[in-house]
Write an enzyme that holds these catalytic residues in place. Sequence first.
Site, short mmCIF file in Angstrom:
data_model
loop_
_atom_site.label_atom_id
_atom_site.label_comp_id
_atom_site.label_asym_id
_atom_site.label_seq_id
_atom_site.Cartn_x
_atom_site.Cartn_y
_atom_site.Cartn_z
N ASP A 12 -29.10 8.40 3.55
CA ASP A 12 -30.86 7.42 3.29
C ASP A 12 -30.19 6.43 2.27
O ASP A 12 -30.38 5.51 2.59
CB ASP A 12 -32.04 7.83 3.55
CG ASP A 12 -32.16 8.04 4.41
OD1 ASP A 12 -31.90 8.27 5.36
OD2 ASP A 12 -33.54 9.61 3.96
N GLU A 37 -20.44 7.02 9.95
CA GLU A 37 -21.92 6.83 8.61
C GLU A 37 -23.05 6.67 9.51
O GLU A 37 -23.88 6.23 8.93
CB GLU A 37 -22.51 5.99 7.40
CG GLU A 37 -21.09 6.41 6.39
CD GLU A 37 -21.70 6.17 4.60
OE1 GLU A 37 -22.55 6.68 4.46
OE2 GLU A 37 -20.98 6.21 4.24
N GLY A 38 -22.95 7.06 10.54
CA GLY A 38 -24.26 7.90 11.75
C GLY A 38 -24.01 7.07 12.50
O GLY A 38 -24.02 5.79 12.21
#
Lengths: 264, 382, 331
Positions: free
Chosen positions: B240, B363-364
């Site tokens: 996040d 990263e996702g």
Amino acid sequence: MELLVLIKPVPDPETRLRPNAAGTNLDTDGVKWVLTGYDESAVEQALLLKEAIPGSKVRAIAFGPAPRTEEILRSALALGCDAATWVEQPADTPTDPMRAAAALTVACQKTPFDLILVGKQALDDEAGLVGPALAERLGIADYGPVVDVRWDAAGRRFTFARAVEGGSDRVSAPTPLVVCLQQAWNDPRTAKLQNVLKARRIAIDKVTWAEVAAGIGSAAPGTHVTAFRLPPPRTGAKMIEYRTPDEAAQKLVRLLREEAKVLP
Amino acid sequence: MVEFSLTEEQRSLQDLARKFAKTEMLPVAAACDREGRFPEEVYRKAWELGLMNLNVPTEYGGSGLSVFDQCLIVEELAHACGGMTTSIIANCLALEPILLGGTEEQRKRTLPAFCASYHLASFCLTEPGGGSDAAGLQTRCRRDGDVYVLDGEKSFITNAPHAALYTVFATLDPSLRHKGITAFFVPREAEGITPGKDEDKMGHRASSTSTVKFDHVRVPVANRLGADGEGFALAMQTLDHTRTPIGALATGIAQAAVDYAGDYANKRHSFGKPIGEHQAIQLKLANMAQEVHAARLLTWQAAWWIDQGQRGSLESSIAKCFASDAAMRAADDAIQIFGGYGYMKDYPVEKLLRDAKLTQIYEGSNEIQRIVIARELLSRYA
Amino acid sequence: MSSSVLVVVEIRNGAPVRASLEALGVGRRIAGPPGSGTVTAVLLGSGSESSSTTVAERGVDKVLSVADPRFDAFHAVVWAAAIAAIAREIDAGTILVAGTSNGRELVGRLAARWEAAAVNGVADLSLAADGTLMAVRPVFSGRALQEVRVDQTRAVLGLRPNAFTAPEPSGSKASVEAHPTPDLGQLPALGVVSGFEPAQTGSGPDLSEALVVVSGGRGLRGPENFRLLEDLAGALGGAIGASRAVTDSGWKPASFQVGQTGRTVSPQLYIAVGISGAIQHVVGMISSRTIVAINSDPNAPIFKVADYGVVGDLFQIVPALTAEIRRVRGS
């Protein structure tokens, strides 16, 4: 050793130059003002001396309008200068390089110094007047354009190389002294992020315009810029058509002699 | 209250990053890309200037920047080279779990070393068997007295061959799914660690990527971040915080595409005028500019939100997903504007496309980001 | 404004430097024809007497020679003190200084000493109807031009070398007067010049003063091929320059570099050989009067700034050009 380095905000060298509407100066709209060129080399030289001479301090001094002048002083602080002085130039106050030298002299007289470092010229107007004029006003010697200033502790003199036509002179000189620095010979350092942040918290000393005016009198500057223009664009080369190298050489030499008139 | 103007301090950070990008990164970017070279001299210089451990608080010697300020710097760096930027900010990603989940003792034991001298760290989550399905990871950690024993393999790990420290996510039992995942930091010297060979990648070729094998690696309990089973949450929390800077990285690539294309459109002539005077080119440039602008604002907003102490999963997913897609489109359009030259490696825009592509994946992946966004959205109507 | 003009003539290797001779021509022009205003040349240092003769034939009204060895080494403060004193003595209105390394440094110092306005780097000078001096000077590395008006009755002007034509020797000879060393007042502690190190710039004229500069770039492929340029420069009596790519690769010392971070040159003729024409290089030579580019790449940006271009193999073109120049010059 007390070292003063005089700097000037100049447009980022990549600025696309445009005259203002009146054609009297650079259009400064959107211009980014930076510490660069000769001044950057002067700051680097000052910091090298500071590192080499124990107990030295470097003060950066700049004359010019807010906020650009404060910004380049912050750049100098971020690079490692210990203190900074802003010499105020109110907006709309006409000035010229000799006037700038006089204003900077007032600031230099307010602080002790052994050596004053200044760029041989600024990257914008390339006048090359400030260092020598300032030295004259201070009544001390100046040398320029120089590179590689070192302190000879035993002889208590600064040594440096002064560029002249065809080579350079080795010179040594006692303090107090003004040196005008050549640019791009000492690979100026880049500020560290932490120092960039710290530099924002250092108070900048100010010499007000009133103090300057008291020191230099109220006479108008001796010169003013009446026009600023771009040279006519070069329209591209006349290309030589040829079949053999000899023909190319003959055509080119004829043009150089008869059209350009640069060959006897 | 909304404030879009940067402070003088932020502007000077931008200037520093821009100068570094232009003088240190850009001159070697094309060659590093061509040769697949890891320019350690650039990374050392970045470290020296304080551009490497941006998120580490100043008390440990780091730069201690907000996510917002990190984004300003990352965008400027990526304008010169996306791959180098990934390697430069890899420490932020690898050290973030220690910042978020480490005890004060653990932080003091690890972080100052990275700020006192040049060291790289790697974040080890992805595995050959899966990246997006992080809860399904297979690397095992088995408690044995005062130590855990790690076994398994991680893949696509940035800077792995050069790292001095790995933050590793392993599971106590794969059947526990996310409840079994536990995080550790493991020094390179630990016995049984083998980084693989450098991957030969499509883009980001100045960055180094490899597998890391953990073979009976004994890790003291004192190196566990949080408690058993808290690793998954820590990984998500970390991402996040680091996802938004990836949005900034993509924005930097997209901005470079606009800058190269705009400059070229003014210089290149066809049909007797600069191609920028043809509407076909103008429409492309306008679209590119709009998307870059939107990407930057989304990134700024997500970063600001996280700096307010909010989780920011939704905002950072939107920023990362949008910016990376925008970078891909901008690079594509830049190549089209350059025409045949754009397809040539002598010109800088085809690299942008290859570099941008990764930002949609790592990263996702953007698919995962969209799932996050959709779930968040649907939950509001449930 | 007094139409008395004082021209500072610098001596090097026993002769007046050409840039100073150029200043004599400018002096004559702004003083008006002989009889209307006076042009006084001043020479300082041991060699001043022998050089005075050359100067006296170049359209000046009077030559002052101050043959004091204290001026042999250049110290701006000493020179400024002497020249300011002489300017007061002859009631000069304008002092002209050639923009050599010494001259550029002297202008600001002298103007401060003499309480005058100052303009450096003047490339063109005109006199308005009311006698006001208007100077044109390149700024921003030649990327722009500035017009400067002198608002004071006294001015020191530094003139750009090669921007003006030196007057040919005329039949008439001005009077040469040995002038005593003026009162220099209280001088500060001075530096000591302990040695001279010649720049590694080959045997030709100095790069920044040469009338012809032949520069080589990466297209030469190796340091050994500079021989071709040396032949060409030799035929033209020119100096050798280089692009940054060349000096960065160590093919030539940094003192050869023309460009933003190197030397700025403004010769009559600049020949760029195998140089692509990066802006970095161009700003160092753009104010040359005529630019010739020889390059194998027809799209090289150098052709945008050149006056004449030859697309082709420099290894063939340059020797042919050298031969042709030797032929027309009859050597």
